[in-house]
Write an enzyme that holds these catalytic residues in place. Sequence first.
Site, mmCIF file in Angstrom:
data_model
loop_
_atom_site.group_PDB
_atom_site.id
_atom_site.type_symbol
_atom_site.label_atom_id
_atom_site.label_comp_id
_atom_site.label_asym_id
_atom_site.label_seq_id
_atom_site.Cartn_x
_atom_site.Cartn_y
_atom_site.Cartn_z
ATOM 1 N N ASP A 58 -10.809 2.250 -3.158
ATOM 2 C CA ASP A 58 -11.320 2.040 -1.805
ATOM 3 C C ASP A 58 -12.836 2.110 -1.778
ATOM 4 O O ASP A 58 -13.458 1.836 -0.754
ATOM 5 C CB ASP A 58 -10.743 3.089 -0.853
ATOM 6 C CG ASP A 58 -9.432 2.620 -0.249
ATOM 7 O OD1 ASP A 58 -9.100 1.430 -0.405
ATOM 8 O OD2 ASP A 58 -8.742 3.445 0.375
ATOM 9 N N CYS A 78 -1.366 -1.205 -4.281
ATOM 10 C CA CYS A 78 -2.530 -0.457 -3.810
ATOM 11 C C CYS A 78 -2.012 0.925 -3.455
ATOM 12 O O CYS A 78 -0.861 1.076 -3.053
ATOM 13 C CB CYS A 78 -3.062 -1.170 -2.561
ATOM 14 S SG CYS A 78 -4.286 -0.246 -1.625
ATOM 15 N N ASP A 127 0.841 -1.200 0.000
ATOM 16 C CA ASP A 127 0.000 0.000 0.000
ATOM 17 C C ASP A 127 0.877 1.251 0.000
ATOM 18 O O ASP A 127 2.062 1.211 0.356
ATOM 19 C CB ASP A 127 -0.882 -0.047 1.253
ATOM 20 C CG ASP A 127 -2.136 0.800 1.123
ATOM 21 O OD1 ASP A 127 -2.271 1.541 0.131
ATOM 22 O OD2 ASP A 127 -2.990 0.729 2.040
HETATM 23 C C1 DGJ Z 1 -5.780 2.069 1.910
HETATM 24 C C2 DGJ Z 1 -6.189 0.820 1.204
HETATM 25 O O1 DGJ Z 1 -6.707 1.127 -0.057
HETATM 26 C C3 DGJ Z 1 -7.196 0.076 2.049
HETATM 27 O O2 DGJ Z 1 -7.671 -1.044 1.371
HETATM 28 C C4 DGJ Z 1 -6.549 -0.302 3.349
HETATM 29 O O3 DGJ Z 1 -5.518 -1.212 3.113
HETATM 30 C C5 DGJ Z 1 -6.026 0.942 4.035
HETATM 31 N N1 DGJ Z 1 -5.201 1.729 3.187
HETATM 32 C C6 DGJ Z 1 -5.245 0.565 5.268
HETATM 33 O O4 DGJ Z 1 -4.638 1.637 5.847
#
Ligand code: DGJ
Length: 728
Positions: A548, A526, A478
């Site tokens: 998200d 991500c 992420d």
């Molecule tokens: C952003 C991501 O897109 C979410 O799915 C999740 O993993 C959060 N961060 C966690 O902080």
Amino acid sequence: MIQYDETHQIFKLDTPHTSYIFGLADNYPGHIYYGKKLGDTDLAWLLRAEDRPQPPSVLRREKTSFFDFFPMEYPFEGVGDFRECCINIRTEDGQEGLELTYQSHRIFRGKRVLPGLPSTQGEDSSTLEVELLDKVTGLTVVLSYTVFDDTDAVAQSVRVRNGGERPLFLTKVLSACLHVEPDMGAGQEMEVLTLPGSWGRERSMQRQKMGYGTVSAESKRGVSSHQSHPFMALVSKNCTQTVGEVYAMNFVYSGNFAARAMKDQFDRIRMVMGIHPERFCWKLAPGEEFQAPEVVLVYSDEGLGKMTRSFHDLYRKHLIRGYWKDRRRPVLINNWEATYFNFNTEKLLEIAREAAKAGIEMLVVDDGWFGHREMDDSSLGDWTVNEEKLPGGFRYLADEVNRLGMKLGIWLEPEMISEDSDLYRAHPDWALQLKGREPGQCRAQYVLDLSRQEVRAYIYDRIKEVLSSANIEYVKWDMNRPLADVGNAVLSPDQQGEISHRYMLAVYEMQERLLKDFPKLLLENCSSGGGRFDPGILYYSPQIWCSDDTDAVERLAIQEGTQLLYPLSSIGAHVSACPNHQTGRTVPLEMRGIAALSGTFGYELDITRLSEDEKKQILEQTKLCRQYSALIREGDYYRLESWQRSHAFDSYMVVSKDRKEALLTCVQVLSRPNRASRRLRLQGLDPEAFYEIEGKSFQGATLMYAGLLIPPAHGDFQARLIPIRQMA
Ligand code: DGJ
């Protein structure tokens, strides 16, 4: 195939159905044509017409006017081309401008790997490299073009070398340029298609008229971003999914970018794409090289649908790599929306037990397992398991999860550092920052300066330790804030403009190491949802979290924009709980499942709170996912309807390459009164063959040209999957 016609000084690059052609005039490479395949190479007359501004050897007194007119294949700044150019340099004397002329070229089978950068690959390809020289400074530029034997795309990149004796500063180096000269006959008006968005609303499709001046799409956020997308297409005004012309560019890069289309005073359009030139400056000492990332070009004469399928094929065959490239991905359940930061081993195992019964194959532990992270404001950088939450660490959890027949995956955010972390207390200078200014926080965090070797080495070692501590088979990488305060105290003042690109190279280097050290690891990138969804990152991870926003209605639109370029197998899509956490909307579980099926498919909810009926439904959905996974991963994608345009109805289908099997999805988003069934024309089938749909037989031609009748459903958010099978 690539040919050089020496007599006419023409380069012709052919893909199965298109030709890309440029030639030389006074040793200046000029663009001639990109479009449907041509037989001829004698096209010099299109480049050197006598009634057009003449090159300096013919008309020295009008050299600047020539530069301002000529469709320069790789336009340079400062000496008379006043349109959007691709390259600029500054000398030690502070002067800007250069003039590039043809020196030599080579044609070979295959394709070079771009050092440190993602790029398309494939032995079944041919490459042309054309070397240009700026005689005054000794700068050489190598334009590289690759065409693939089996895919209608051209990959372009640029390598620059300082062959002179004094340092040079590269202040702009874009990767591709295309000229489109709309033809008079059709009175062709062109439009520009881009994919702007926002957090939770990524990649919406925007079309605007191409008037005089410049249209741009760009990111200066250090990531390709939610707000913009490294894609631009010139499309004819009549362009739909099935008709019209499309000239598209997509950037195989994940950082700052600029894409610009400009209509000039002679009604011709120039489109360029590459690293954003603002705040970019790369010092080239004598003998040093700079490799600019790759842009892929696709032309379609049959609308957006054909463009989409070319991109999908290109990315599936020539970009996505590694163990998971052609494999079915495990159906996962992620605990983020189920628990947020509030979980422990027991809670995770409760979820895993129910998930295993419902046919789910992997548990992913999201944010909150490390340091003392109970909220989003601490511990990034401290990559040690919080044993209060997870006693026995990931070893114990993985063993238990494996015992249930499931895999274990984890979340990581390696690029960040929290102020409240041991790492920050030890190394406050490891955060990106400008001299004398306090760096700004975003989501209560700073960006680690990965451009520094010791920083990325430290972080990489920590995450390697975690991944080696247990049987962890998946990582969600992420990245939750943009880059600001881009500066450091390490690089010299004249190299500060290199940091954003060095940062991207560092991320790529770390992900490459990860894949080498853990070759079977399934990596999913991500960035606060889909903030870094681009072909660059796709080279490292075969799937990317799309947004998200997990609301199924919203997802139809976000996925439509994403599917325009990226194969369904790369699009992270999960079924989440209702009322949806982002929109508050309640959508039947059936539709949530169908929407997620056109992506990688997984769950993001607390399955222990669902009713027995819902759990049974999930079991059916996971079966369905396995049943259709090969078709969805490998098939051709056709967009039939878009609920945003039709305000009610969304539809797409996937057809196997041999056209024997297809899966049609129809979603009535909003119900309306007084409606009758409507015709839906299918696509991609064999017109001669007969197909079975719900026990009835139809000829392919009938389904495609006359259409299938789709009755209205009663109620909002009604989704249907319609399997189609060729009859023996
Ligand atoms: C952003 C991501 O897109 C979410 O799915 C999740 O993993 C959060 N961060 C966690 O902080």
